[in-house]
Design an enzyme around this catalytic site. Structure first.
Site, PDB file in Angstrom:
ATOM      1  CB  CYS A  87      -0.975  -0.042   1.169  1.00  0.00           C
ATOM      2  SG  CYS A  87      -2.327   1.150   1.031  1.00  0.00           S
ATOM      3  CG  HIS A 196      -2.965  -3.620   3.674  1.00  0.00           C
ATOM      4  ND1 HIS A 196      -2.052  -2.959   4.461  1.00  0.00           N
ATOM      5  CD2 HIS A 196      -3.588  -2.664   2.940  1.00  0.00           C
ATOM      6  CE1 HIS A 196      -2.122  -1.648   4.233  1.00  0.00           C
ATOM      7  NE2 HIS A 196      -3.051  -1.450   3.313  1.00  0.00           N
ATOM      8  CD  GLU A 198      -0.266  -5.605   6.001  1.00  0.00           C
ATOM      9  OE1 GLU A 198      -0.556  -4.407   6.167  1.00  0.00           O
ATOM     10  OE2 GLU A 198      -0.140  -6.114   4.865  1.00  0.00           O
TER      11      GLU A 198
END
EC number: 6.3.5.3
Length: 235
Positions: A87, A196, A198
């Site tokens: 991002c 994302h 994660e």
């Protein structure tokens, strides 16, 4: 061998701790790094996390791309170190000219947050070998300036040379040209994407799946790929 992956915190980073947790879950050791330092602390790979560095003033990622540690990031990239920009980190990588193209305001002018379907286009980069070509994965997305742009010439080269890493599926959430969600550099060690990964590494906290709510862990493949890439070099 313990693989050590650095996560660089910039003023305004929001997802640095999430990235550290994802790295730990994947089986590597996360190492916290500071944007004002010139020391990468001997890490094997790097993550530039999401957030709003410097409040997204000027252009998203533009000021962070000039941070002191980015000199070391560029040197590491040139030497083949796996580097992932997520991002805002993706925005930094294009602003630092480590990846082609740019990111602009979403075409609908609104912040978007959704669990996003992606098609994996490139499975040879340091961050994508855990996937199969054409595999569909679901990764959370949250951005206001996620529209990927590049010249027609650059887009044709990315397509022709297999450098499009991920493409949006089902819906294009931000107006990115050719539905591009992420790209890799020519060497395959630097990857950037707007979603994302994660946030999709731990059951109970990821996207919903047909199996159960919040059970999606497709993001683990990114970090497992980097760990395997480092191990191959060390072998």
């Amino acid at each position: 061998m313990t693989v050590r992956i650095g996560v660089i915190t910039f003023p305004g980073s929001l997802d640095d701790r999430d990235a550290q947790r994802a790295i730990r879950i994947a089986g590597a050791e996360p190492v916290a790094l500071w944007h004002g330092s010139h020391d990468l602390d001997g890490v094997d790979a790097l993550v530039l996390p999401g957030g709003f560095s410097y409040g997204d003033y000027l252009r998203s990622g533009a000021i962070a791309a000039l941070s002191p540690i980015m000199t070391e990031v560029k040197d590491a990239a040139a030497k083949g170190m796996p580097i992932l920009g997520i991002c805002n980190g993706f925005q930094m990588l294009v602003e630092a000219h480590l990846l082609p193209g740019g990111l602009i305001r979403n075409h609908h002018q609104h912040f978007v947050r959704r669990d996003q379907r992606l098609i994996v286009e490139n499975t040879t980069s340091a961050w994508t070998t855990a996937f199969t070509p054409g595999q569909e994965i679901v990764i959370p997305l949250k951005n206001a300036e996620g529209g990927y742009i590049a010249s027609d010439e650059t887009l044709d080269r990315l397509e022709g040379e297999g450098l499009v890493a991920f493409r949006y599926a089902g819906v294009n959430p931000n107006g990115s040209l050719r539905d591009i969600a992420g790209v890799t550099n020519d060497a395959g060690n630097v990857v950037g994407l707007m979603p994302h990964p994660e946030h999709a590494t731990e059951a109970g906290f990821g996207p919903d799946t047909t199996a159960a709510m919040r059970s999606g862990v497709d993001g683990l493949g990114f970090f497992e790929s980097a760990i395997a890439a480092v191990a191959r070099v060390a072998a």
